[in-house]
Design an enzyme around this catalytic site. Structure first.
Site, PDB file in Angstrom:
ATOM      1  N   ASP A  36       5.149 -11.628  72.688  1.00 26.40           N
ATOM      2  CA  ASP A  36       6.213 -11.382  71.704  1.00 26.40           C
ATOM      3  C   ASP A  36       7.452 -12.163  72.125  1.00 26.40           C
ATOM      4  OD1 ASP A  36       6.464  -8.908  69.440  1.00 26.40           O
ATOM      5  OD2 ASP A  36       8.371  -9.794  70.059  1.00 26.40           O
ATOM      6  N   ASP A  62       8.194 -17.496  72.186  1.00 23.82           N
ATOM      7  CA  ASP A  62       8.455 -17.747  70.771  1.00 23.82           C
ATOM      8  C   ASP A  62       7.284 -18.570  70.254  1.00 23.82           C
ATOM      9  OD1 ASP A  62       9.278 -18.735  68.296  1.00 23.82           O
ATOM     10  OD2 ASP A  62      11.328 -19.144  68.949  1.00 23.82           O
ATOM     11  N   ASN A  89      -0.345 -12.981  64.781  1.00 22.99           N
ATOM     12  CA  ASN A  89       0.291 -11.993  63.897  1.00 22.99           C
ATOM     13  C   ASN A  89       1.807 -12.127  63.823  1.00 22.99           C
ATOM     14  OD1 ASN A  89       0.734  -9.080  62.832  1.00 22.99           O
ATOM     15  ND2 ASN A  89       1.688  -9.040  64.856  1.00 22.99           N
ATOM     16  N   TYR A 155       8.845 -17.233  52.691  1.00 24.41           N
ATOM     17  CA  TYR A 155       7.782 -16.315  53.133  1.00 24.41           C
ATOM     18  C   TYR A 155       6.518 -16.528  52.293  1.00 24.41           C
ATOM     19  CZ  TYR A 155       5.838 -11.824  54.830  1.00 24.41           C
ATOM     20  OH  TYR A 155       5.061 -10.838  55.397  1.00 24.41           O
ATOM     21  N   THR A 190       7.223  -0.897  59.066  1.00 22.47           N
ATOM     22  CA  THR A 190       7.338  -1.407  60.448  1.00 22.47           C
ATOM     23  C   THR A 190       8.802  -1.793  60.663  1.00 22.47           C
ATOM     24  OG1 THR A 190       7.012  -3.723  59.806  1.00 22.47           O
ATOM     25  CG2 THR A 190       5.010  -2.479  60.324  1.00 22.47           C
TER      26      THR A 190
HETATM   27  P1  NAD Z   1       7.404  -6.083  63.176  1.00 23.18           P
HETATM   28  O1  NAD Z   1       8.757  -6.700  63.078  1.00 23.18           O
HETATM   29  O2  NAD Z   1       7.319  -4.636  63.457  1.00 23.18           O
HETATM   30  O3  NAD Z   1       6.514  -6.876  64.227  1.00 23.18           O
HETATM   31  C1  NAD Z   1       6.572  -8.278  64.323  1.00 23.18           C
HETATM   32  C2  NAD Z   1       6.717  -8.666  65.785  1.00 23.18           C
HETATM   33  O4  NAD Z   1       6.670 -10.099  65.831  1.00 23.18           O
HETATM   34  C3  NAD Z   1       8.035  -8.217  66.401  1.00 23.18           C
HETATM   35  O5  NAD Z   1       7.794  -7.544  67.629  1.00 23.18           O
HETATM   36  C4  NAD Z   1       8.800  -9.537  66.609  1.00 23.18           C
HETATM   37  O6  NAD Z   1       9.640  -9.514  67.754  1.00 23.18           O
HETATM   38  C5  NAD Z   1       7.657 -10.520  66.773  1.00 23.18           C
HETATM   39  N1  NAD Z   1       8.067 -11.894  66.465  1.00 23.18           N
HETATM   40  C6  NAD Z   1       8.799 -12.323  65.411  1.00 23.18           C
HETATM   41  N2  NAD Z   1       9.017 -13.640  65.506  1.00 23.18           N
HETATM   42  C7  NAD Z   1       8.391 -14.054  66.641  1.00 23.18           C
HETATM   43  C8  NAD Z   1       8.263 -15.302  67.283  1.00 23.18           C
HETATM   44  N3  NAD Z   1       8.862 -16.398  66.792  1.00 23.18           N
HETATM   45  N4  NAD Z   1       7.532 -15.373  68.404  1.00 23.18           N
HETATM   46  C9  NAD Z   1       6.950 -14.282  68.916  1.00 23.18           C
HETATM   47  N5  NAD Z   1       7.072 -13.054  68.386  1.00 23.18           N
HETATM   48  C10 NAD Z   1       7.771 -12.943  67.241  1.00 23.18           C
HETATM   49  O7  NAD Z   1       6.697  -6.408  61.762  1.00 23.18           O
HETATM   50  P2  NAD Z   1       5.186  -6.260  61.244  1.00 23.18           P
HETATM   51  O8  NAD Z   1       5.292  -5.731  59.873  1.00 23.18           O
HETATM   52  O9  NAD Z   1       4.316  -5.575  62.234  1.00 23.18           O
HETATM   53  O10 NAD Z   1       4.816  -7.805  61.102  1.00 23.18           O
HETATM   54  C11 NAD Z   1       3.702  -8.413  61.686  1.00 23.18           C
HETATM   55  C12 NAD Z   1       3.165  -9.458  60.743  1.00 23.18           C
HETATM   56  O11 NAD Z   1       2.642  -8.803  59.579  1.00 23.18           O
HETATM   57  C13 NAD Z   1       4.156 -10.487  60.226  1.00 23.18           C
HETATM   58  O12 NAD Z   1       3.586 -11.786  60.278  1.00 23.18           O
HETATM   59  C14 NAD Z   1       4.392 -10.074  58.788  1.00 23.18           C
HETATM   60  O13 NAD Z   1       4.735 -11.163  57.978  1.00 23.18           O
HETATM   61  C15 NAD Z   1       3.032  -9.513  58.442  1.00 23.18           C
HETATM   62  N6  NAD Z   1       3.010  -8.618  57.286  1.00 23.18           N
HETATM   63  C16 NAD Z   1       3.686  -7.438  57.318  1.00 23.18           C
HETATM   64  C17 NAD Z   1       3.662  -6.598  56.208  1.00 23.18           C
HETATM   65  C18 NAD Z   1       4.407  -5.291  56.182  1.00 23.18           C
HETATM   66  O14 NAD Z   1       4.528  -4.686  55.102  1.00 23.18           O
HETATM   67  N7  NAD Z   1       4.936  -4.807  57.298  1.00 23.18           N
HETATM   68  C19 NAD Z   1       2.916  -6.972  55.084  1.00 23.18           C
HETATM   69  C20 NAD Z   1       2.229  -8.182  55.098  1.00 23.18           C
HETATM   70  C21 NAD Z   1       2.282  -9.000  56.206  1.00 23.18           C
END
Ligand code: NAD
Length: 263
Positions: A36, A62, A89, A155, A190
């Site tokens: 992360d 990153d 992810n 996005y 989340t």
């Molecule tokens: P979240 O913010 O809880 O988790 C995402 C994690 O990714 C965080 O811990 C963040 O620090 C980390 N992160 C962000 N940018 C980063 C980078 N450049 N390098 C390394 N780590 C990085 O959110 P989530 O909802 O669990 O999101 C996870 C994935 O799911 C994302 O790609 C998001 O687009 C996708 N997604 C989420 C949803 C939703 O409704 N939550 C729906 C569809 C897709």
């Protein structure tokens, strides 16, 4: 679904869907590298895995940086063993901003993380998996990768790109023992909005209250199932895509959205 003796790299594993999936993979026997941008959060996920009796390690990187990603994946291989599974992810939301509202720097940062980050992670994974002749990758897309809603311009473009990239790689590498799929979640509570706002930094307008599905009434109107999904719903689907049970599933974009995209 058992992953004993196998190693998985999960990015964005410090929170939300990534943390839930890292924990489920570990509970089913995998050694899990949690990566992360927030190193403390990645290490906390690894600690949660260890406390539950599993094997995990946390690394800060990153995903938009090939160098940082390479260092983290190389450390994971050194610490946990050969890389066989990846869940790419990590991602951020763009706050549902349209082209006329978003500046070039913010556009580039979203594309760098959500699309180029997936390319870089796959490239690093392929360097291990192609010589081994086996490997499974799941990339994080979204329902926003299947139509013109579910996010803003950057996005939606990035998530469409993830689906296309995954399909191209699935076709290219299937004969060499690899399976690549992606997952398209719907609305899952989340820390995504909060984390995205802070990662994009000052200069990006306030995202709270933007977009669809910000309150229960909107969710009921949008999602046939009538509510939000959970991180565990997505973790289960990702584990299945990574498992032996999905041996003939390749190049698929698995929608887990309570029926939203079926409308
Ligand atoms: P979240 O913010 O809880 O988790 C995402 C994690 O990714 C965080 O811990 C963040 O620090 C980390 N992160 C962000 N940018 C980063 C980078 N450049 N390098 C390394 N780590 C990085 O959110 P989530 O909802 O669990 O999101 C996870 C994935 O799911 C994302 O790609 C998001 O687009 C996708 N997604 C989420 C949803 C939703 O409704 N939550 C729906 C569809 C897709």
């Amino acid at each position: 679904m058992k992953f004993d003796g196998r190693m998985a790299v999960v990015s964005g594993a410090g929170s939300g869907i990534g943390r839930a999936t890292a924990s489920l993979l570990a509970a089913r026997g995998a050694a899990v590298a949690a990566i992360d941008i927030d190193e403390t959060a990645a290490k906390e996920t690894a600690r949660m895995i260890s406390d539950a009796g599993g094997r995990g390690a946390g690394y800060g990187a990153d995903v938009a940086s090939a160098k940082a990603l390479d260092a983290a994946v190389s450390a994971a291989i050194r610490d946990l063993g050969a890389l066989e599974m990846m869940f790419n992810n990590a991602g951020i939301l763009d706050g549902y901003f349209n082209v006329d509202e978003f500046d070039e720097a913010a556009w580039r940062r979203v594309i760098d993380i959500d699309l180029t980050g997936v390319f870089l992670a796959c490239k690093r994974g392929l360097a291990e998996m192609l010589p081994a002749g086996r490997g499974r990758i799941v990339n994080m897309a979204s329902v926003a990768g299947l139509g013109g809603t579910g996010g803003g311009a950057a996005y939606v473009a990035a998530k469409h790109g993830v689906i296309g990239l995954t399909r191209q790689m699935a076709v290219t590498y299937a004969a060499r023992g690899l399976r690549l799929n992606c997952i398209c979640p719907g609305v899952i509570p989340t820390g995504l909005r909060t984390h995205s706002q802070s990662i994009l930094g000052p200069g990006v307008p306030d995202m709270s209250g933007r977009g669809i599905a910000v309150n229960d009434e909107q969710i009921r109107a949008t999602v046939p199932a009538g509510g939000r999904g959970t991180v565990d719903d997505i973790a289960e689907a990702v584990c299945w895509l990574l498992s032996d049970e999905a041996a003939y599933v390749n190049g698929h974009a698995l929608v887990v959205d309570g029926g939203w995209r079926a409308k």
